[in-house]
Design a protein around this motif. Structure first.
Motif, PDB file in Angstrom:
ATOM      1  N   LYS A   1       0.833  -1.204   0.000  1.00 59.15           N
ATOM      2  CA  LYS A   1       0.000   0.000   0.000  1.00 59.15           C
ATOM      3  C   LYS A   1       0.868   1.255   0.000  1.00 59.15           C
ATOM      4  O   LYS A   1       0.639   2.182  -0.781  1.00 59.15           O
ATOM      5  CB  LYS A   1      -0.925  -0.006   1.215  1.00 59.15           C
ATOM      6  CG  LYS A   1      -1.833   1.193   1.288  1.00 59.15           C
ATOM      7  CD  LYS A   1      -2.713   1.117   2.520  1.00 59.15           C
ATOM      8  CE  LYS A   1      -3.552   2.369   2.648  1.00 59.15           C
ATOM      9  NZ  LYS A   1      -4.338   2.377   3.888  1.00 59.15           N
ATOM     10  N   ASP A   2       1.874   1.297   0.866  1.00 52.68           N
ATOM     11  CA  ASP A   2       2.768   2.450   0.937  1.00 52.68           C
ATOM     12  C   ASP A   2       3.516   2.647  -0.373  1.00 52.68           C
ATOM     13  O   ASP A   2       3.628   3.765  -0.888  1.00 52.68           O
ATOM     14  CB  ASP A   2       3.772   2.295   2.082  1.00 52.68           C
ATOM     15  CG  ASP A   2       3.120   2.393   3.452  1.00 52.68           C
ATOM     16  OD1 ASP A   2       1.942   2.811   3.534  1.00 52.68           O
ATOM     17  OD2 ASP A   2       3.803   2.032   4.439  1.00 52.68           O
ATOM     18  N   TYR A   3       4.041   1.546  -0.923  1.00 61.67           N
ATOM     19  CA  TYR A   3       4.791   1.643  -2.175  1.00 61.67           C
ATOM     20  C   TYR A   3       3.895   2.138  -3.313  1.00 61.67           C
ATOM     21  O   TYR A   3       4.268   3.038  -4.068  1.00 61.67           O
ATOM     22  CB  TYR A   3       5.415   0.295  -2.547  1.00 61.67           C
ATOM     23  CG  TYR A   3       6.116   0.371  -3.881  1.00 61.67           C
ATOM     24  CD1 TYR A   3       7.398   0.919  -3.969  1.00 61.67           C
ATOM     25  CD2 TYR A   3       5.491  -0.044  -5.044  1.00 61.67           C
ATOM     26  CE1 TYR A   3       8.033   1.033  -5.195  1.00 61.67           C
ATOM     27  CE2 TYR A   3       6.128   0.071  -6.271  1.00 61.67           C
ATOM     28  CZ  TYR A   3       7.397   0.607  -6.338  1.00 61.67           C
ATOM     29  OH  TYR A   3       8.012   0.737  -7.547  1.00 61.67           O
ATOM     30  N   LEU A   4       2.706   1.545  -3.436  1.00 60.10           N
ATOM     31  CA  LEU A   4       1.798   1.940  -4.518  1.00 60.10           C
ATOM     32  C   LEU A   4       1.335   3.382  -4.371  1.00 60.10           C
ATOM     33  O   LEU A   4       1.205   4.101  -5.371  1.00 60.10           O
ATOM     34  CB  LEU A   4       0.611   0.991  -4.595  1.00 60.10           C
ATOM     35  CG  LEU A   4       0.924  -0.390  -5.158  1.00 60.10           C
ATOM     36  CD1 LEU A   4      -0.283  -1.312  -5.004  1.00 60.10           C
ATOM     37  CD2 LEU A   4       1.348  -0.302  -6.611  1.00 60.10           C
ATOM     38  N   SER A   5       1.100   3.828  -3.155  1.00 63.84           N
ATOM     39  CA  SER A   5       0.711   5.221  -2.936  1.00 63.84           C
ATOM     40  C   SER A   5       1.795   6.171  -3.422  1.00 63.84           C
ATOM     41  O   SER A   5       1.515   7.144  -4.133  1.00 63.84           O
ATOM     42  CB  SER A   5       0.433   5.473  -1.450  1.00 63.84           C
ATOM     43  OG  SER A   5      -0.711   4.781  -1.046  1.00 63.84           O
ATOM     44  N   GLU A   6       3.035   5.881  -3.055  1.00 65.81           N
ATOM     45  CA  GLU A   6       4.155   6.710  -3.505  1.00 65.81           C
ATOM     46  C   GLU A   6       4.328   6.628  -5.015  1.00 65.81           C
ATOM     47  O   GLU A   6       4.552   7.639  -5.685  1.00 65.81           O
ATOM     48  CB  GLU A   6       5.450   6.281  -2.817  1.00 65.81           C
ATOM     49  CG  GLU A   6       5.508   6.647  -1.359  1.00 65.81           C
ATOM     50  CD  GLU A   6       6.793   6.177  -0.713  1.00 65.81           C
ATOM     51  OE1 GLU A   6       7.829   6.054  -1.414  1.00 65.81           O
ATOM     52  OE2 GLU A   6       6.774   5.917   0.504  1.00 65.81           O
TER      53      GLU A   6
END
Length: 83
Positions: A11-16
């Motif tokens: 989730k964090d990676y995709l958001s960034e």
């Protein structure tokens, strides 16, 4: 140090990633699903020393389906030789 679980990491990676690339990306679902599937198969094949029957069982796939995906993703199977 507390480790993040996989869903939070993704989730964090995709958001960034989307924050920086949302205007230039299409077909993100297909790309993510195929990359995750490829990585799962590669890791499982490595863990089972190339044993497709064991890998298929772990992945919850039919061996023929696994074999088709190995070909589709051009996954190289490395079998370790017993000494």
């Amino acid at each position: 140090m507390k480790h993040k679980n996989l869903p939070n990491i993704l989730k964090d990676y995709l958001s960034e990633f989307l924050e920086d690339n949302h205007e230039h990306v299409s077909d993100l679902h297909r790309i993510c699903v195929s990359e995750i599937e490829r990585l799962l198969i590669e890791a499982t094949m490595q863990n089972t020393d190339g044993n497709q029957v064991q890998a298929a069982k772990i992945l919850g796939l039919n061996r023929n389906t696994l074999r088709r995906k190995i070909i589709e993703y051009n996954i190289k199977i490395k079998v370790s030789k017993a000494s």
